[in-house]
Write a protein that holds these residues in place. Structure first.
Motif, mmCIF file in Angstrom:
data_model
loop_
_atom_site.group_PDB
_atom_site.id
_atom_site.type_symbol
_atom_site.label_atom_id
_atom_site.label_comp_id
_atom_site.label_asym_id
_atom_site.label_seq_id
_atom_site.Cartn_x
_atom_site.Cartn_y
_atom_site.Cartn_z
ATOM 1 N N GLU A 74 0.843 -1.193 0.000
ATOM 2 C CA GLU A 74 0.000 0.000 0.000
ATOM 3 C C GLU A 74 0.879 1.244 0.000
ATOM 4 N N VAL A 75 0.806 1.999 -1.071
ATOM 5 C CA VAL A 75 1.641 3.190 -1.223
ATOM 6 C C VAL A 75 0.767 4.430 -1.104
ATOM 7 N N THR A 76 1.215 5.383 -0.298
ATOM 8 C CA THR A 76 0.474 6.629 -0.096
ATOM 9 C C THR A 76 1.371 7.812 -0.456
ATOM 10 N N GLY A 77 0.785 8.803 -1.131
ATOM 11 C CA GLY A 77 1.565 10.005 -1.413
ATOM 12 C C GLY A 77 1.188 10.661 -2.713
ATOM 13 N N VAL A 78 2.062 11.557 -3.162
ATOM 14 C CA VAL A 78 1.865 12.317 -4.394
ATOM 15 C C VAL A 78 3.171 12.306 -5.181
ATOM 16 N N GLN A 86 12.274 10.664 -9.803
ATOM 17 C CA GLN A 86 13.031 11.184 -8.662
ATOM 18 C C GLN A 86 13.949 12.330 -9.064
ATOM 19 N N ALA A 87 14.553 12.222 -10.240
ATOM 20 C CA ALA A 87 15.486 13.261 -10.676
ATOM 21 C C ALA A 87 14.801 14.613 -10.868
ATOM 22 N N SER A 88 13.480 14.604 -11.057
ATOM 23 C CA SER A 88 12.739 15.856 -11.260
ATOM 24 C C SER A 88 11.794 16.131 -10.096
ATOM 25 N N GLY A 89 12.165 15.669 -8.895
ATOM 26 C CA GLY A 89 11.383 15.980 -7.704
ATOM 27 C C GLY A 89 10.525 14.852 -7.191
ATOM 28 N N GLY A 90 10.651 13.653 -7.751
ATOM 29 C CA GLY A 90 9.860 12.523 -7.295
ATOM 30 C C GLY A 90 10.376 11.947 -5.987
ATOM 31 N N SER A 91 9.758 10.854 -5.568
ATOM 32 C CA SER A 91 10.071 10.274 -4.274
ATOM 33 C C SER A 91 11.451 9.636 -4.228
ATOM 34 N N LEU A 92 12.054 9.660 -3.067
ATOM 35 C CA LEU A 92 13.265 8.899 -2.822
ATOM 36 C C LEU A 92 12.950 7.404 -2.920
ATOM 37 N N PRO A 93 13.927 6.560 -3.216
ATOM 38 C CA PRO A 93 13.669 5.122 -3.273
ATOM 39 C C PRO A 93 13.297 4.580 -1.892
ATOM 40 N N ILE A 94 12.466 3.544 -1.884
ATOM 41 C CA ILE A 94 11.932 2.992 -0.647
ATOM 42 C C ILE A 94 12.254 1.506 -0.587
ATOM 43 N N ILE A 95 12.617 1.007 0.582
ATOM 44 C CA ILE A 95 12.760 -0.424 0.807
ATOM 45 C C ILE A 95 11.691 -0.849 1.801
ATOM 46 N N VAL A 96 10.887 -1.826 1.397
ATOM 47 C CA VAL A 96 9.755 -2.248 2.224
ATOM 48 C C VAL A 96 9.485 -3.725 1.991
ATOM 49 N N GLY A 97 9.119 -4.429 3.047
ATOM 50 C CA GLY A 97 8.769 -5.840 2.938
ATOM 51 C C GLY A 97 7.269 -6.029 2.869
ATOM 52 N N THR A 98 6.839 -7.106 2.225
ATOM 53 C CA THR A 98 5.417 -7.438 2.180
ATOM 54 C C THR A 98 4.998 -8.066 3.505
ATOM 55 N N ARG A 99 3.696 -8.069 3.757
ATOM 56 C CA ARG A 99 3.188 -8.877 4.849
ATOM 57 C C ARG A 99 3.276 -10.351 4.460
ATOM 58 N N VAL A 100 3.020 -11.227 5.420
ATOM 59 C CA VAL A 100 3.208 -12.663 5.222
ATOM 60 C C VAL A 100 1.865 -13.375 5.299
ATOM 61 N N PHE A 101 1.664 -14.356 4.438
ATOM 62 C CA PHE A 101 0.404 -15.088 4.396
ATOM 63 C C PHE A 101 0.438 -16.238 5.398
ATOM 64 N N ASN A 102 -0.525 -16.255 6.312
ATOM 65 C CA ASN A 102 -0.685 -17.358 7.266
ATOM 66 C C ASN A 102 -1.871 -18.201 6.811
ATOM 67 N N PRO A 138 8.933 -0.804 11.845
ATOM 68 C CA PRO A 138 8.193 -0.551 10.605
ATOM 69 C C PRO A 138 7.056 -1.542 10.393
ATOM 70 N N ARG A 139 6.003 -1.082 9.761
ATOM 71 C CA ARG A 139 4.889 -1.952 9.382
ATOM 72 C C ARG A 139 5.184 -2.546 8.017
ATOM 73 N N LEU A 140 4.899 -3.815 7.865
ATOM 74 C CA LEU A 140 5.085 -4.475 6.580
ATOM 75 C C LEU A 140 3.958 -4.096 5.624
ATOM 76 N N GLY A 141 4.289 -4.049 4.342
ATOM 77 C CA GLY A 141 3.273 -3.843 3.321
ATOM 78 C C GLY A 141 2.769 -2.426 3.183
ATOM 79 N N ARG A 142 3.444 -1.465 3.793
ATOM 80 C CA ARG A 142 3.014 -0.068 3.705
ATOM 81 C C ARG A 142 4.215 0.823 3.381
ATOM 82 N N ALA A 143 3.993 1.808 2.539
ATOM 83 C CA ALA A 143 5.065 2.744 2.187
ATOM 84 C C ALA A 143 4.455 4.100 1.873
ATOM 85 N N SER A 144 5.214 5.141 2.143
ATOM 86 C CA SER A 144 4.785 6.500 1.827
ATOM 87 C C SER A 144 5.796 7.130 0.881
ATOM 88 N N LEU A 145 5.299 7.755 -0.165
ATOM 89 C CA LEU A 145 6.169 8.481 -1.074
ATOM 90 C C LEU A 145 6.700 9.717 -0.371
#
Length: 506
Positions: A171-175, A311-327, A349-356
């Protein structure tokens, strides 16, 4: 051909004569990299004889959607399959015995394809047989006789029912004006769930083809003693932001994935995405033209690098994020996605979530000496850490250096007695973790009443370029600045007494 490499010739009359001229026969060597299936050319089934046709995975091709089920009664069961991919709507499949790795049956949905399941070879209704499904473009005499395939999706058939695997996403949030691309940089292994079904632990392993790239990026980010066999596991234990017991200072992404060594690592990877293999998920430009939360679908469980192509023109920095796990055992056996039980606690950190993040201005505060989260007694010392990131000053090129102010004030509760200013420390993660920069010229720390103030923080990362403010080249944007101080609980602190006991809760 004889064992010595010469062609076999049984005509004894020719041996030793001018007519006997042994030579090597022309040969063709095939590369089996990416081979997903060898099957009859007629209908893509498994057979004892006939012409074979090979099906190869084409790097970067993905199966975007699919559905599968078994139809028909015993003796006439067939696989019903549909979907879409980068290669169109035709699909291929194979059933494999997981115990022997033998292909039991295979086929394709295109005209003349075989969809009949190998029932006689699947006698155990209680057994999970592996089912691989992929998008396929059939070969031809014009385009080449080999078939092209997407990356296969693996699921199972048990009791003549196809288990539909969970769909993984972030889940990615931002602009941002740019599009997003995800690259898988870590696999999950040895998953353990706790008694509630939440994630207890998961081991991170480095995909075989990425070891060199991940190792190089970790070194570029300042990693020392990185595990050469499993560098992403080393990164996870040092930089990913999951606090250890006792707590380690080296968990910078507990505040933000845009800071510290983790961000330097992400930037190093993002600078050479060609070495990371195929794109594992994407969202087009325009998806985040206004503030939105959108799920970025990815190829499966694991750790991902998410790159904004603007990113080169004002976009988001790169993000490292893990997915949630299926039980798979939760909710009456249907399964569901889970996170760590303490996700979000103490900065975990919460898994499966990222903000731009197109500009870095996060400020976070945490207690760092309450590993058991059991509170404090009156008179105890509580250690606080405030974290903020070095901002990008590229949009401030017209601002005079003398007019630029970057300062922080923290107002404490009346139940805390603050320390002397000389006991407050300012730390940075460059040029190395935990670099003490408290004595930097231009930086000042003061304590007055219930307020800790740190002024002149710009001296850590900004410089005067012809009278204008600019980022220092030696301090990357997103680098972490941390302010640490210890305060003593006094009689004015609030009291919490859960379960009949008494302890101070902050």
């Amino acid at each position: 051909m004889q064992s010595d490499g010469y062609p076999q010739n049984t005509n004894a009359a020719l041996i030793g004569t001018a007519s006997f001229n042994p030579g090597l026969r022309p040969a063709l060597r095939l590369s089996l990299d990416g081979l997903v299936l060898s099957a009859l050319s007629s209908d893509q089934s498994q057979g004892a004889s006939g012409d074979l046709r090979l099906t190869y995975v084409e790097s970067g091709r993905q199966l975007s959607s699919w559905s599968a089920s078994v139809s028909g009664a015993a003796g006439s069961r067939a696989l019903s399959l549909s979907g879409s991919s980068d290669l169109g709507s035709d699909m291929g499949w194979k059933v494999v015995d997981p115990a022997t790795n033998m292909v039991l049956g295979s086929g394709r949905t295109s005209a003349g394809g075989n969809m009949v399941l190998p029932e006689t070879l699947m006698p155990d209704a209680a057994k999970d047989y592996d089912l691989y499904i992929w998008g396929q473009q059939d070969g031809s005499a014009v385009d080449g006789l080999t078939n092209r395939a997407t990356e296969p999706v693996k699921t199972t058939i048990k009791g003549w029912k196809v288990r539909v695997p969970p769909s993984y996403g972030i889940e990615v949030t931002g602009v941002t004006s740019g599009g997003l691309r995800a690259y898988k940089i870590g696999d999950y292994a040895e998953t353990v769930f706790d008694h509630t079904g939440a994630l207890g632990s998961v081991k991170l392993t480095t995909p075989a083809g990425l070891v060199s790239a991940v190792l190089a990026a970790a070194g570029a980010a300042g990693g020392v003693g990185v595990d050469a066999g499993n560098p992403i596991g080393w990164v996870g234990s040092h930089w990913l932001g999951y606090p250890t017991s006792p707590l380690s200072d080296d968990v910078t992404s507990a505040f933000s994935p845009y800071a510290g060594s983790l961000q330097l690592f992400a930037q190093a990877l993002a600078g050479d995405t060609a070495s990371l293999g195929p794109v594992a998920g994407s969202l087009p430009a325009g998806t985040f033209s206004s503030l939105s939360t959108v799920t970025l679908p990815v190829s499966g469980p694991g750790l991902y690098l998410v790159v904004d192509d603007s990113q080169a023109s004002g976009g988001s920095l790169p993000i490292i994020v893990g997915t949630r796990v299926f039980n798979p055992v939760l909710d009456a056996g249907d399964g569901r996605m889970v996170d760590f039980a303490d996700a979000g606690v103490k900065g975990k950190p919460r898994l499966g979530r990222a903000s731009l993040k197109t500009s870095v201005s996060d400020v976070s505060k945490r207690v760092v000496n309450d590993a058991g989260m059991d509170g404090f007694d009156l008179g105890a010392s509580v250690e606080y850490e405030i974290a903020l990131q070095v901002p990008d000053l590229s949009s401030f090129v017209s601002l005079p250096y003398s007019s630029y102010v970057f300062a922080l004030s923290d107002v404490a509760d009346v139940g805390l007695t603050l320390p002397a200013a000389s006991s407050v420390r300012v730390l940075m993660d460059v040029p190395s973790p935990d670099t003490d920069v408290t004595g930097t010229p231009g930086l000042s720390v003061s304590v007055s009443g219930q307020t800790v103030s740190v002024d002149g923080l710009k001296a850590l990362f900004a410089e005067d370029v012809s009278g204008r403010v600019a980022n220092k080249a030696s301090v990357p944007v997103g680098s972490l600045i941390r302010i640490r101080y210890s305060a003593v609980l006094n009689a004015g602190a609030s009291l919490s007494a859960p379960g009949g006991g008494g302890c101070i809760r902050m």
